[in-house]
Structures are given as structure tokens and as C-alpha cells.
Design a protein around this motif. Structure first.
Motif, PDB file in Angstrom:
ATOM      1  N   ASP A 130       0.818  -1.214   0.000  1.00 51.79           N
ATOM      2  CA  ASP A 130       0.000   0.000   0.000  1.00 51.79           C
ATOM      3  C   ASP A 130       0.851   1.263   0.000  1.00 51.79           C
ATOM      4  O   ASP A 130       0.532   2.236  -0.676  1.00 51.79           O
ATOM      5  CB  ASP A 130      -0.933  -0.005   1.221  1.00 51.79           C
ATOM      6  N   GLY A 131       1.958   1.255   0.733  1.00 53.41           N
ATOM      7  CA  GLY A 131       2.808   2.433   0.797  1.00 53.41           C
ATOM      8  C   GLY A 131       3.513   2.740  -0.502  1.00 53.41           C
ATOM      9  O   GLY A 131       4.034   3.847  -0.689  1.00 53.41           O
ATOM     10  N   ALA A 132       3.524   1.783  -1.437  1.00 54.37           N
ATOM     11  CA  ALA A 132       4.176   1.993  -2.730  1.00 54.37           C
ATOM     12  C   ALA A 132       3.179   2.373  -3.814  1.00 54.37           C
ATOM     13  O   ALA A 132       3.490   2.319  -5.003  1.00 54.37           O
ATOM     14  CB  ALA A 132       4.931   0.730  -3.145  1.00 54.37           C
ATOM     15  N   GLY A 133       1.967   2.760  -3.402  1.00 57.05           N
ATOM     16  CA  GLY A 133       0.965   3.210  -4.358  1.00 57.05           C
ATOM     17  C   GLY A 133       0.063   2.125  -4.907  1.00 57.05           C
ATOM     18  O   GLY A 133      -0.605   2.332  -5.919  1.00 57.05           O
ATOM     19  N   TRP A 134       0.026   0.966  -4.249  1.00 57.37           N
ATOM     20  CA  TRP A 134      -0.809  -0.147  -4.689  1.00 57.37           C
ATOM     21  C   TRP A 134      -2.018  -0.293  -3.779  1.00 57.37           C
ATOM     22  O   TRP A 134      -1.990   0.082  -2.611  1.00 57.37           O
ATOM     23  CB  TRP A 134      -0.013  -1.451  -4.674  1.00 57.37           C
ATOM     24  N   GLY A 154      -2.013  -1.133  -9.132  1.00 58.55           N
ATOM     25  CA  GLY A 154      -0.951  -0.186  -8.791  1.00 58.55           C
ATOM     26  C   GLY A 154      -0.252   0.335 -10.027  1.00 58.55           C
ATOM     27  O   GLY A 154      -0.722   0.144 -11.162  1.00 58.55           O
ATOM     28  N   PRO A 155       0.867   1.008  -9.844  1.00 57.95           N
ATOM     29  CA  PRO A 155       1.597   1.598 -10.968  1.00 57.95           C
ATOM     30  C   PRO A 155       1.967   0.585 -12.050  1.00 57.95           C
ATOM     31  O   PRO A 155       2.089   0.948 -13.220  1.00 57.95           O
ATOM     32  CB  PRO A 155       2.853   2.168 -10.300  1.00 57.95           C
ATOM     33  N   GLY A 156       2.156  -0.672 -11.672  1.00 55.03           N
ATOM     34  CA  GLY A 156       2.541  -1.704 -12.638  1.00 55.03           C
ATOM     35  C   GLY A 156       1.387  -2.372 -13.331  1.00 55.03           C
ATOM     36  O   GLY A 156       1.589  -3.295 -14.124  1.00 55.03           O
ATOM     37  N   THR A 232       6.298 -17.310  -5.860  1.00 55.81           N
ATOM     38  CA  THR A 232       6.139 -17.869  -4.518  1.00 55.81           C
ATOM     39  C   THR A 232       5.725 -16.737  -3.592  1.00 55.81           C
ATOM     40  O   THR A 232       5.804 -15.552  -3.956  1.00 55.81           O
ATOM     41  CB  THR A 232       7.446 -18.501  -4.011  1.00 55.81           C
ATOM     42  N   ASP A 233       5.274 -17.091  -2.392  1.00 55.02           N
ATOM     43  CA  ASP A 233       4.834 -16.041  -1.464  1.00 55.02           C
ATOM     44  C   ASP A 233       5.962 -15.061  -1.156  1.00 55.02           C
ATOM     45  O   ASP A 233       5.715 -13.863  -0.961  1.00 55.02           O
ATOM     46  CB  ASP A 233       4.285 -16.658  -0.174  1.00 55.02           C
ATOM     47  N   THR A 234       7.196 -15.528  -1.138  1.00 59.39           N
ATOM     48  CA  THR A 234       8.317 -14.635  -0.845  1.00 59.39           C
ATOM     49  C   THR A 234       8.632 -13.703  -2.017  1.00 59.39           C
ATOM     50  O   THR A 234       9.384 -12.738  -1.855  1.00 59.39           O
ATOM     51  CB  THR A 234       9.582 -15.439  -0.501  1.00 59.39           C
ATOM     52  N   GLY A 235       8.053 -13.986  -3.187  1.00 51.45           N
ATOM     53  CA  GLY A 235       8.307 -13.141  -4.351  1.00 51.45           C
ATOM     54  C   GLY A 235       7.218 -12.124  -4.632  1.00 51.45           C
ATOM     55  O   GLY A 235       7.304 -11.373  -5.603  1.00 51.45           O
ATOM     56  N   ILE A 236       6.200 -12.083  -3.768  1.00 53.42           N
ATOM     57  CA  ILE A 236       5.094 -11.153  -3.982  1.00 53.42           C
ATOM     58  C   ILE A 236       5.577  -9.703  -4.019  1.00 53.42           C
ATOM     59  O   ILE A 236       5.095  -8.872  -4.795  1.00 53.42           O
ATOM     60  CB  ILE A 236       4.026 -11.326  -2.880  1.00 53.42           C
ATOM     61  N   ALA A 240       5.953  -4.727  -6.470  1.00 56.25           N
ATOM     62  CA  ALA A 240       6.124  -3.310  -6.144  1.00 56.25           C
ATOM     63  C   ALA A 240       7.152  -2.640  -7.042  1.00 56.25           C
ATOM     64  O   ALA A 240       7.157  -1.405  -7.167  1.00 56.25           O
ATOM     65  CB  ALA A 240       6.520  -3.145  -4.680  1.00 56.25           C
ATOM     66  N   ARG A 241       8.021  -3.430  -7.662  1.00 58.51           N
ATOM     67  CA  ARG A 241       9.050  -2.846  -8.533  1.00 58.51           C
ATOM     68  C   ARG A 241       8.545  -2.584  -9.941  1.00 58.51           C
ATOM     69  O   ARG A 241       9.249  -1.998 -10.760  1.00 58.51           O
ATOM     70  CB  ARG A 241      10.278  -3.767  -8.574  1.00 58.51           C
TER      71      ARG A 241
END
Length: 267
Positions: A130-134, A154-156, A232-236, A240-241
Motif C-alpha cells: 500500500d505504501g508503494a501506491g498499490w 498499482g503503478p505496474g 512464490t509467497d516470498t516473491g510477492i 512493487a518494482r
């Protein structure tokens, strides 16, 4: 003597400090997150700033409340029963388990609880974007009893995310089949694509399908999925990038439409 009172309140999880007259009428409020003091009247500007003095930190803007954007107006007019934004990750599963928790003793774990755990894991990580605009919406209901596990905007761009519990499993992806340690094989990617297609139709915007595997031991992709992103969950957090697709105003407009339950009634 300044007779104004400062009263802290919480709205949508955010703190606001309201400045009130002795009779209880609000004449201003301080939004900490926006770093802005909103004045309903310029007549008491100095008194308001004096009252808020102990609470102000850093540079703050001072002026009349900003004019609501079309997306904000749409949100304000949305009936609470039709607002999907408050949905918790796995909302539908939590409601189902509350209504029917199943027998107290089972030889095997209830698969609904495993699925809920997976949706909660992914949902929590999406909420951190959320803090990254999503913006993330969870358990979006579709006609026929189906639902999109998570929709993130979000932006992406827009992504419909289907979560799959894969704790310590060796996952093999061979489009459209996903196999978990050979014990559970199903054409999951068809469902993932279908969810994204229905979301695209509802929002009249391109929605990308994503499969999120929660807790796998390893992932082998033998046939590269067409148009489906496998994470994977760790790649969610890599979502944001992504950027350069939607402007902030477009993100807010799409989020306003997506959070309205009526948007999904004919897909």
C-alpha cells in the motif's frame, strides 16, 4: 485565551486530530499522514495552529480541505454493504469456517484451513504494498459462487492472484497443470486465466493472471505458462518494482470501481 480543544480520532486506520470549539463544532483537522492542516474557516487560522502546536511535526501544509477527486466521491457514495475494501484475506473461507467449522477431530487437516492460511499469507504481503501506491482487494465475489482470491492495482497494472497452498511440496508447473509432489494434479492455470479474464471484462482494463505458491520446497516449470506469472509467497514483493503502466489517478479510479460489489455482478 485560546478556547479550542484538540480531539484525536481514527478513520480507516489513520489518526486525525480534530480542532473543536467549546460547543463541539469542528473548525479544522490535522491529517498526520498527509502532513496537512485542513481549515474550515480562515478566521481562526492562528488559533488552530496554536492549539495544534504540540502535535505538529515537520513541514505541514495549511489551507482549506482539498476538493474530492471523482474516485473519492465514488467511494464516499458507496454503500457499506457493497464496499469490498474491508474484506480480509480469505474472507469467504473465514465466513464458511465460522458457519461450519467441521468435526472437532479429523484424521487429516481441513483443506479449507490450509487454503485460508495461504490466502492470509499472500494477502498480508499484498497489503504491505500500500505504501508503494498499490491497492489490494481480497476475496472478490463473482457470480456462481466463484471468487478472485486477490486483486491488486498499482503503478505496474492490475493483477488477479490465485493462491495455492504448497507447504514443503515439490511443485511442477506444466501449463495448464500444476502438480504438488505428484499427489495433487489439476489444471489450475485455467482457473487463474479465467479469473483474470473476468476481471478484465468487469473493469474494462487488462488484468494479468498470477499464481502465488505458498511455502513450496521448490518449483520446477517444465512448460512456461502463457501469460501467467508464477510467484512464490516470498516473491510477492517484486510486484512493487513494476511501474510505468498506470498513473496515480488511474489507479484510484480503477480501485474505486473494483471495490464496488456491483461491478462484479455480470461477469
Amino acid at each position: 485565551m485560546n478556547q479550542l480543544r484538540v480531539i484525536p480520532t481514527w478513520r480507516h486506520g489513520q489518526e486525525r486530530l480534530y480542532v473543536c470549539l467549546q460547543d463541539g463544532r469542528n473548525i479544522a483537522w490535522y491529517d498526520r499522514e498527509a502532513a496537512r492542516v485542513n481549515l474550515l474557516s480562515e478566521d481562526r487560522r492562528d488559533d488552530v495552529l496554536e492549539a495544534l502546536g504540540p502535535f505538529l511535526t515537520g513541514q505541514v501544509a495549511v489551507g482549506p480541505p482539498p476538493v474530492p477527486t471523482p474516485a473519492e466521491l465514488a467511494r464516499l457514495s458507496l454503500h457499506p454493504d457493497d464496499d469490498l475494501a474491508p474484506n480480509r484475506p480469505g474472507e469467504a473461507l473465514q465466513v464458511a469456517l465460522d458457519r461450519d467449522p467441521g468435526p472437532p477431530h479429523r484424521l487429516r487437516p481441513d483443506p479449507r484451513r490450509r487454503a485460508l492460511s495461504a490466502e492470509q499469507t499472500v494477502g498480508e504481503m499484498l497489503d504491505h504494498l500500500d505504501g508503494a501506491g498499490w491497492h489490494a482487494l481480497h476475496s472478490v465475489p463473482l457470480p456462481g459462487g466463484d471468487r478472485i482470491h486477490h486483486l491488486v492495482i498499482g503503478p505496474g497494472g492490475l493483477f488477479a492472484i490465485h493462491t495455492l497452498y504448497a507447504h514443503k511440496s515439490r511443485v511442477t508447473v506444466a501449463d495448464p497443470v500444476v502438480a504438488l509432489s505428484r499427489r495433487d494434479t489439476s489444471p489450475v492455470l485455467r482457473r487463474v486465466r479465467a479469473d483474470a479474464d473476468r476481471a478484465s471484462y468487469a473493469l474494462t482494463a487488462e488484468v494479468h493472471p498470477v499464481l502465488a505458491l505458498v511455502g513450496p520446497a521448490n518449483v520446477t516449470i517444465t512448460t512456461e505458462p502463457r501469460d501467467v506469472r508464477v510467484l512464490t509467497d516470498t516473491g510477492i514483493a517484486t510486484l512493487a518494482r513494476l511501474g510505468g503502466v498506470l498513473k496515480p489517478a488511474d489507479v484510484e479510479s480503477l480501485h474505486a470501481a473494483a471495490r464496488d460489489r456491483q461491478t462484479w455482478g455480470r461477469v
